[in-house]
Design a protein around this motif. Structure first.
Motif, PDB file in Angstrom:
ATOM      1  N   GLU A  93      -4.852   3.739  -6.892  1.00 22.31           N
ATOM      2  CA  GLU A  93      -5.997   3.564  -6.001  1.00 22.31           C
ATOM      3  C   GLU A  93      -6.502   2.131  -6.121  1.00 22.31           C
ATOM      4  O   GLU A  93      -6.228   1.443  -7.108  1.00 22.31           O
ATOM      5  N   LEU A  94      -7.240   1.691  -5.118  1.00 22.22           N
ATOM      6  CA  LEU A  94      -7.757   0.331  -5.150  1.00 22.22           C
ATOM      7  C   LEU A  94      -8.604   0.059  -6.391  1.00 22.22           C
ATOM      8  O   LEU A  94      -8.587  -1.050  -6.928  1.00 22.22           O
TER       9      LEU A  94
ATOM     10  N   GLN B 170       0.438   4.271  -2.791  1.00 23.84           N
ATOM     11  CA  GLN B 170       0.283   5.701  -2.500  1.00 23.84           C
ATOM     12  C   GLN B 170       1.370   6.529  -3.185  1.00 23.84           C
ATOM     13  O   GLN B 170       1.091   7.608  -3.719  1.00 23.84           O
TER      14      GLN B 170
ATOM     15  N   GLU C 132      -8.578   5.781   5.040  1.00 23.34           N
ATOM     16  CA  GLU C 132      -9.832   5.267   4.487  1.00 23.34           C
ATOM     17  C   GLU C 132      -9.602   4.048   3.603  1.00 23.34           C
ATOM     18  O   GLU C 132     -10.396   3.095   3.603  1.00 23.34           O
ATOM     19  N   TYR C 133      -8.496   4.049   2.826  1.00 18.07           N
ATOM     20  CA  TYR C 133      -8.260   2.931   1.907  1.00 18.07           C
ATOM     21  C   TYR C 133      -8.134   1.615   2.673  1.00 18.07           C
ATOM     22  O   TYR C 133      -8.444   0.545   2.142  1.00 18.07           O
TER      23      TYR C 133
ATOM     24  N   THR D  95       0.816  -1.220   0.000  1.00 15.67           N
ATOM     25  CA  THR D  95       0.000   0.000   0.000  1.00 15.67           C
ATOM     26  C   THR D  95       0.848   1.268   0.000  1.00 15.67           C
ATOM     27  O   THR D  95       0.395   2.315  -0.460  1.00 15.67           O
TER      28      THR D  95
ATOM     29  N   GLN E   6     -11.465   0.042   3.084  1.00 21.50           N
ATOM     30  CA  GLN E   6     -11.898  -0.488   1.792  1.00 21.50           C
ATOM     31  C   GLN E   6     -11.163  -1.796   1.478  1.00 21.50           C
ATOM     32  O   GLN E   6     -11.767  -2.763   1.000  1.00 21.50           O
TER      33      GLN E   6
END
Length: 274
Positions: free
Chosen positions: A196-197, A191, A233-234, A187, A237
């Motif tokens: 992004e996912l 970044q 937040e990711y 991750t 998710q």
């Protein structure tokens, strides 16, 4: 889900302290750099015996298992995309690491090694072919011993000039089509590269390979430049996605040594993956 922590995050004098906290918080996997635990020449027969005894001991005391070997080319000066002689020496080193991991019943070895992919004598297309020719026989060797090679993207910040972002690395693993050569999703790299996912969720290369997570063997939850991990937040998710897809591998906290309070705070962030 299964959680681990990389021993990049603390000094060895704090091993027992961190292991106790891992046991308390339900973290049962240790990702580790052998040279950090066992000093020079960690893949020698003598050091391998020491490692087997060490991990048997911490399993009996804390229930902690080795789940990933890092820094597999530590101390190597050779370049993957240099000469054939350099690749031969790197192949021999990788085979030693595979045998070492197998001795520990450690399922993954992590190929990051930005310093050994900092120069290339090849065009971009040739780089992929050279890397495939290098890794596929090693994947055979690893698979026969119950070990998987995890291929990690390494951002240019760390000196790499090859497979510097997640999507290119995922594509490389897909092109190799080998069960013992899989993708490490990081991750922090995501970044740093502005990914992004949803970029992964939209990834598709064949009708029967439309689930990118099927190519993932290991996950690093990290921050850019390996800073301490804070709640983002990711992460929520990602945790939701992993639960929905029944992801079977380890999710590992990776950060540099920023002190015990920062480590424990980052370990608390990892609880959302349990």
């Amino acid at each position: 889900m299964k959680i681990s922590v990389s021993n990049f995050a603390w000094s060895m004098q704090n091993n027992a302290l961190v292991y106790e906290e891992m046991e308390r918080t339900g973290i049962r996997g240790l990702e580790f750099a052998p040279s950090k635990l066992f000093g020079e020449n960690p893949f020698s027969e003598e050091k391998t015996r020491q490692a087997v005894e060490y991990f048997n001991g911490i399993y009996q005391i804390y229930g902690i298992r080795p789940v990933s070997v890092q820094s597999i080319w530590s101390g190597c000066k050779e370049q993957l995309l240099g000469s054939g002689e350099e690749r031969l020496r790197l192949r021999e080193q990788t085979q030693r690491v595979i045998e070492y991991a197998a001795s520990l019943a450690c399922p993954v070895i992590m190929w990051g090694s930005g310093a050994c992919r900092s120069r290339s004598d090849y065009t971009p297309k040739e780089q992929v072919e050279v890397a495939k020719e290098f890794f596929l026989p090693l994947a055979d060797y690893a698979g026969e011993r119950g070990v998987t090679i995890a291929v990690e993207a390494v951002n240019a910040y760390y000196g790499s000039c090859f497979l510097t972002n997640s999507i290119d690395t995922l594509d490389f693993v897909w092109e190799c089509h080998h069960d013992a050569l899989r993708f490490n999703f990081d991750t922090g790299i995501m970044q740093m590269e502005g990914e992004e996912l949803k970029d992964f969720e939209n990834w598709q290369r064949e009708q029967d390979v439309d689930d990118w997570l099927s190519l993932v063997i290991h996950i690093h939850v990290s921050a850019p430049k390996l800073a301490a991990v804070t709640k983002q937040e990711y992460q929520q998710q990602l945790a939701k996605l992993l639960w929905e897809q029944n992801y079977p591998g380890y999710i590992s906290l990776e950060m540099v040594d920023a002190g015990i309070p920062a480590l424990y705070s980052s370990m608390e962030v990892m609880q959302q993956f349990l």
